[in-house]
Design an enzyme around this catalytic site. Structure first.
Site, PDB file in Angstrom:
ATOM      1  N   ASP A  21      14.549  -0.722   0.288  1.00 52.59           N
ATOM      2  CA  ASP A  21      15.596  -0.858   1.464  1.00 52.59           C
ATOM      3  C   ASP A  21      16.616  -2.141   1.261  1.00 52.59           C
ATOM      4  O   ASP A  21      17.592  -1.888   0.517  1.00 52.59           O
ATOM      5  CB  ASP A  21      14.516  -1.391   2.536  1.00 52.59           C
ATOM      6  N   ARG A  67       0.314   6.547   7.461  1.00 51.53           N
ATOM      7  CA  ARG A  67       0.440   6.402   6.086  1.00 51.53           C
ATOM      8  C   ARG A  67       0.072   8.016   5.401  1.00 51.53           C
ATOM      9  O   ARG A  67       0.544   8.564   4.505  1.00 51.53           O
ATOM     10  CB  ARG A  67      -0.522   5.605   5.432  1.00 51.53           C
ATOM     11  N   ASP A  93       3.928   3.045   6.592  1.00 55.77           N
ATOM     12  CA  ASP A  93       3.219   3.051   7.717  1.00 55.77           C
ATOM     13  C   ASP A  93       4.374   2.358   8.689  1.00 55.77           C
ATOM     14  O   ASP A  93       5.283   1.859   8.528  1.00 55.77           O
ATOM     15  CB  ASP A  93       2.103   2.029   7.680  1.00 55.77           C
ATOM     16  N   PHE A 134      14.233   4.219  10.150  1.00 58.51           N
ATOM     17  CA  PHE A 134      12.970   3.605  10.029  1.00 58.51           C
ATOM     18  C   PHE A 134      12.271   5.061   9.598  1.00 58.51           C
ATOM     19  O   PHE A 134      11.843   5.816  10.373  1.00 58.51           O
ATOM     20  CB  PHE A 134      12.296   2.793  10.950  1.00 58.51           C
ATOM     21  N   VAL A 135      11.417   5.332   8.467  1.00 54.63           N
ATOM     22  CA  VAL A 135      10.731   6.266   8.076  1.00 54.63           C
ATOM     23  C   VAL A 135       9.166   5.866   7.834  1.00 54.63           C
ATOM     24  O   VAL A 135       8.757   4.860   7.647  1.00 54.63           O
ATOM     25  CB  VAL A 135      11.184   7.070   6.894  1.00 54.63           C
ATOM     26  N   LYS A 174      17.270   3.276   0.439  1.00 55.21           N
ATOM     27  CA  LYS A 174      18.277   3.460   1.563  1.00 55.21           C
ATOM     28  C   LYS A 174      19.416   2.536   1.067  1.00 55.21           C
ATOM     29  O   LYS A 174      19.636   1.382   1.229  1.00 55.21           O
ATOM     30  CB  LYS A 174      17.757   2.613   2.922  1.00 55.21           C
ATOM     31  N   GLU A 205       7.203   2.042  -6.299  1.00 51.72           N
ATOM     32  CA  GLU A 205       7.545   1.549  -5.100  1.00 51.72           C
ATOM     33  C   GLU A 205       7.740   2.867  -4.098  1.00 51.72           C
ATOM     34  O   GLU A 205       8.334   3.802  -4.581  1.00 51.72           O
ATOM     35  CB  GLU A 205       8.704   0.686  -5.087  1.00 51.72           C
ATOM     36  N   ASP A 206       7.436   2.553  -2.799  1.00 51.37           N
ATOM     37  CA  ASP A 206       7.787   3.507  -1.847  1.00 51.37           C
ATOM     38  C   ASP A 206       9.137   3.599  -1.492  1.00 51.37           C
ATOM     39  O   ASP A 206       9.815   4.773  -1.568  1.00 51.37           O
ATOM     40  CB  ASP A 206       6.756   3.535  -0.600  1.00 51.37           C
ATOM     41  N   LYS A 243       0.804  -1.196  -0.214  1.00 53.49           N
ATOM     42  CA  LYS A 243      -0.012   0.069   0.021  1.00 53.49           C
ATOM     43  C   LYS A 243       0.972   1.188   0.235  1.00 53.49           C
ATOM     44  O   LYS A 243       0.420   2.395  -0.313  1.00 53.49           O
ATOM     45  CB  LYS A 243      -0.901   0.243   1.174  1.00 53.49           C
ATOM     46  N   GLY A 244       2.301   1.016   0.262  1.00 51.41           N
ATOM     47  CA  GLY A 244       3.057   2.143   0.552  1.00 51.41           C
ATOM     48  C   GLY A 244       3.204   3.107  -0.716  1.00 51.41           C
ATOM     49  O   GLY A 244       3.350   4.449  -0.349  1.00 51.41           O
TER      50      GLY A 244
HETATM   51  P1  5GP Z   1      13.012  -4.328   0.678  1.00 50.99           P
HETATM   52  O1  5GP Z   1      12.377  -5.403   0.396  1.00 50.99           O
HETATM   53  O2  5GP Z   1      13.467  -3.430  -0.105  1.00 50.99           O
HETATM   54  O3  5GP Z   1      13.965  -4.644   1.948  1.00 50.99           O
HETATM   55  O4  5GP Z   1      11.974  -3.444   1.611  1.00 50.99           O
HETATM   56  C1  5GP Z   1      11.042  -3.021   0.853  1.00 50.99           C
HETATM   57  C2  5GP Z   1       9.736  -2.663   1.710  1.00 50.99           C
HETATM   58  O5  5GP Z   1       9.709  -2.675   3.214  1.00 50.99           O
HETATM   59  C3  5GP Z   1       9.138  -1.091   1.378  1.00 50.99           C
HETATM   60  O6  5GP Z   1       8.292  -1.566   0.214  1.00 50.99           O
HETATM   61  C4  5GP Z   1       8.376  -0.713   2.538  1.00 50.99           C
HETATM   62  O7  5GP Z   1       7.092  -1.475   2.853  1.00 50.99           O
HETATM   63  C5  5GP Z   1       9.290  -1.590   3.787  1.00 50.99           C
HETATM   64  N1  5GP Z   1      10.203  -0.642   4.295  1.00 50.99           N
HETATM   65  C6  5GP Z   1      11.496  -0.596   4.104  1.00 50.99           C
HETATM   66  N2  5GP Z   1      12.065   0.258   4.940  1.00 50.99           N
HETATM   67  C7  5GP Z   1      11.036   0.853   5.412  1.00 50.99           C
HETATM   68  C8  5GP Z   1      10.924   2.198   6.363  1.00 50.99           C
HETATM   69  O8  5GP Z   1      11.876   2.857   6.686  1.00 50.99           O
HETATM   70  N3  5GP Z   1       9.663   2.668   6.602  1.00 50.99           N
HETATM   71  C9  5GP Z   1       8.643   2.000   6.221  1.00 50.99           C
HETATM   72  N4  5GP Z   1       7.383   2.351   6.858  1.00 50.99           N
HETATM   73  N5  5GP Z   1       8.626   0.661   5.521  1.00 50.99           N
HETATM   74  C10 5GP Z   1       9.872   0.381   4.897  1.00 50.99           C
END
Ligand code: 5GP
Length: 193
Positions: free
Chosen positions: A116, A178, A172, A165-166, A144, A112-113, A56-57
């Site tokens: 990470d 959100r 969220d 963490f943001v 990140k 994508e939001d 949903k991000g």
């Molecule tokens: P990845 O697979 O790249 O590790 O993670 C991606 C997903 O993790 C993002 O789409 C998001 O939902 C969540 N995520 C990663 N870092 C953060 C953060 O700092 N804050 C929040 N709210 N979600 C995060």
């Protein structure tokens, strides 16, 4: 419309009191998305684009980008498993909602939001590539880089953030925050339970 403000005093106190600091304010987000939309318009001139938002991000980034892009654009959404109420990655990706449309032969831009570890998008890219789109690229509001576990090339990136963490602007913590207009960090006690 008046300039966006990072003044959180207008927000419900229940949110405002949880915020530690504003990393990126609403005005900065608006300007950056305008720049990215202009880049996308140039890159996809003469083509039709399918935006795929990752629920949903990405809903706010998706809506705000789509409103600024002027090439013909369709929208679809996917939902994948995320961190749930935790703040660290399980590395497990599961499709909770698949696309409504076929993507074969189409120009796809995943919205994508935040990237990470990159594991979610790495999985999504592989999955969607197997459906033979004409092209596939990534637009991420945030990244990140220090957390990356896989080599991932996001063509359009809004902002780099440090390893914190943001929340806000679609992101969220336990389904809250959100709707905050800015990207913020929360006070440590919010995670304390
Ligand atoms: P990845 O697979 O790249 O590790 O993670 C991606 C997903 O993790 C993002 O789409 C998001 O939902 C969540 N995520 C990663 N870092 C953060 C953060 O700092 N804050 C929040 N709210 N979600 C995060």
């Amino acid at each position: 419309m008046a300039d966006a403000s990072d003044d959180l005093s207008d927000l419900p106190a229940v949110f405002r009191d949880d915020v530690e600091s504003v990393l990126i304010d609403a005005g900065q987000i608006e300007r950056r998305l305008g720049e990215l939309a202009a880049e996308i318009d140039r890159d996809y001139a003469g083509r039709e684009l399918l935006l795929i938002g990752v629920l949903k991000g990405a809903v706010f980034a998706m809506a705000d980008l789509a409103r600024r892009i002027t090439v013909p654009t369709a929208m679809d959404f996917m939902a994948v498993s995320s961190y749930g109420s935790s703040t660290s990655s399980s590395g497990v990706v599961r499709i909770l909602k698949d696309l409504d449309t076929e993507i074969e032969g189409r120009h796809v831009l995943i919205v994508e939001d935040i990237v990470d570890s990159g594991l979610t998008l790495d999985y999504l890219l592989k999955n969607l590539r197997s459906r033979h789109p004409a092209s596939i690229e990534i637009a991420a509001l945030l990244t990140k880089p220090s957390r990356r576990e896989v080599d991932l090339d996001a063509r359009y990136v809004g902002f780099e953030v440090p390893d914190v963490f943001v929340v806000g602007y679609g992101l969220d913590y336990a389904e809250r925050y959100r709707g905050l207009p800015s990207i913020v960090t929360l006070k440590p006690e919010v995670y304390g339970g």
